[in-house]
Design an enzyme around this catalytic site. Structure first.
Site, PDB file in Angstrom:
ATOM      1  N   GLY A   1       0.826  -1.195   0.000  1.00 36.53           N
ATOM      2  CA  GLY A   1       0.000   0.000   0.000  1.00 36.53           C
ATOM      3  C   GLY A   1       0.861   1.246   0.000  1.00 36.53           C
TER       4      GLY A   1
ATOM      5  N   GLY B   1       0.622   5.658   0.884  1.00 33.83           N
ATOM      6  CA  GLY B   1      -0.126   6.807   1.370  1.00 33.83           C
ATOM      7  C   GLY B   1       0.745   8.040   1.335  1.00 33.83           C
TER       8      GLY B   1
ATOM      9  N   LYS C   1       5.149   4.189   2.246  1.00 31.09           N
ATOM     10  CA  LYS C   1       4.638   2.932   1.712  1.00 31.09           C
ATOM     11  C   LYS C   1       4.675   1.822   2.760  1.00 31.09           C
ATOM     12  CE  LYS C   1       6.146   3.849  -3.057  1.00 31.09           C
ATOM     13  NZ  LYS C   1       6.963   3.379  -4.207  1.00 31.09           N
TER      14      LYS C   1
ATOM     15  N   ASP D   1      -9.909   4.828  14.955  1.00 31.13           N
ATOM     16  CA  ASP D   1     -10.075   4.647  13.508  1.00 31.13           C
ATOM     17  C   ASP D   1     -10.383   3.185  13.195  1.00 31.13           C
ATOM     18  OD1 ASP D   1     -10.281   5.612  10.930  1.00 31.13           O
ATOM     19  OD2 ASP D   1      -8.162   5.405  10.484  1.00 31.13           O
TER      20      ASP D   1
END
Length: 225
Positions: free
Chosen positions: A13, A15, A19, A134
């Site tokens: 992934g 962001g 990574k 979250d």
């Protein structure tokens, strides 16, 4: 990813912070997940949050929370690396997306299994005064077909006097993912671990229906609903 002792196999992934990689460690031939945080892209508060995540992950142990192994900085790369357990099946969000495309609902027995495992992970966090803040399907990682674990403590916080009912500390920062946010956070009121239980309710609804209990075309509309 260039870290001594590891061989990169895949990028899991990416962001704004950096990574997440899937590497194999050479000395034990095991697969790990490594979050590489680019310190050049972070301000002081964001670096503080990254260190907070390390501190929280190192302090909590449970079969239902992703295990933390080590963290280290590579000075010449200006990167902070966080090494954790690798969940080989992925995350709950992608499982739900795959099932939704094929019109294959999750079985009730599997939903109960996941719910109870997440609850036990939350019990451990909450008993330590940690509020995840979250909790969502993307942060529930699947280690085996019958085992899920809570991941990503990046915006978690600790309520230090959580065991003292007469002077209970409350958090105030409005933070999290809108579809899962508890009403008290939307209202910018003080909140505690109960906000995670609201998010868990939304997550349970999502597992059962592949949609969300509250939807809106804008954040304001979602907040009103």
């Amino acid at each position: 990813m260039k870290i001594s002792g590891f061989k990169q196999e895949k990028v899991l992934g990416e962001g704004s912070y950096g990574k997440v990689y899937k590497p194999r460690r050479l000395n034990d031939n095991q697969i790990y997940a490594i979050k590489a945080i680019d310190l050049n892209k972070l301000d002081y508060k964001e670096i503080e949050d990254a260190v907070n995540e390390i501190r929280l992950m190192a302090s909590v142990t449970s079969p239902f929370i992703i295990s933390f192994y080590e963290a280290f900085a590579v000075e010449d790369q200006k990167r902070l690396y966080i090494v954790t357990e690798y969940a080989k099946i992925g995350d709950l969000r992608h499982l739900i997306e795959r099932r939704k495309l094929r019109n294959l609902p999750l079985q009730e027995e599997q939903i109960w299994q996941f719910l109870l495992e997440i609850l036990e992970g939350l019990r451990i966090l909450h008993s330590c005064g940690v509020v995840h803040r979250d909790l969502k399907s993307a942060n529930i990682l699947i280690s085996a077909p019958d085992l899920v674990k809570i991941g990503d403590l990046g915006i978690a916080t600790v309520l230090h006097n959580h065991k003292t009912s007469l002077s209970k500390e409350m958090a105030k920062t409005q933070i999290g993912t809108p579809l899962y946010l508890a009403p008290e956070i939307w209202k910018k009121c003080p909140y505690d671990q109960k906000c995670d239980m609201w998010s868990l309710g939304v997550l349970l609804y999502e597992m059962m229906t592949f949609t969300f209990p509250f939807l809106g075309r804008t954040q304001n509309e979602l907040q009103r609903r």
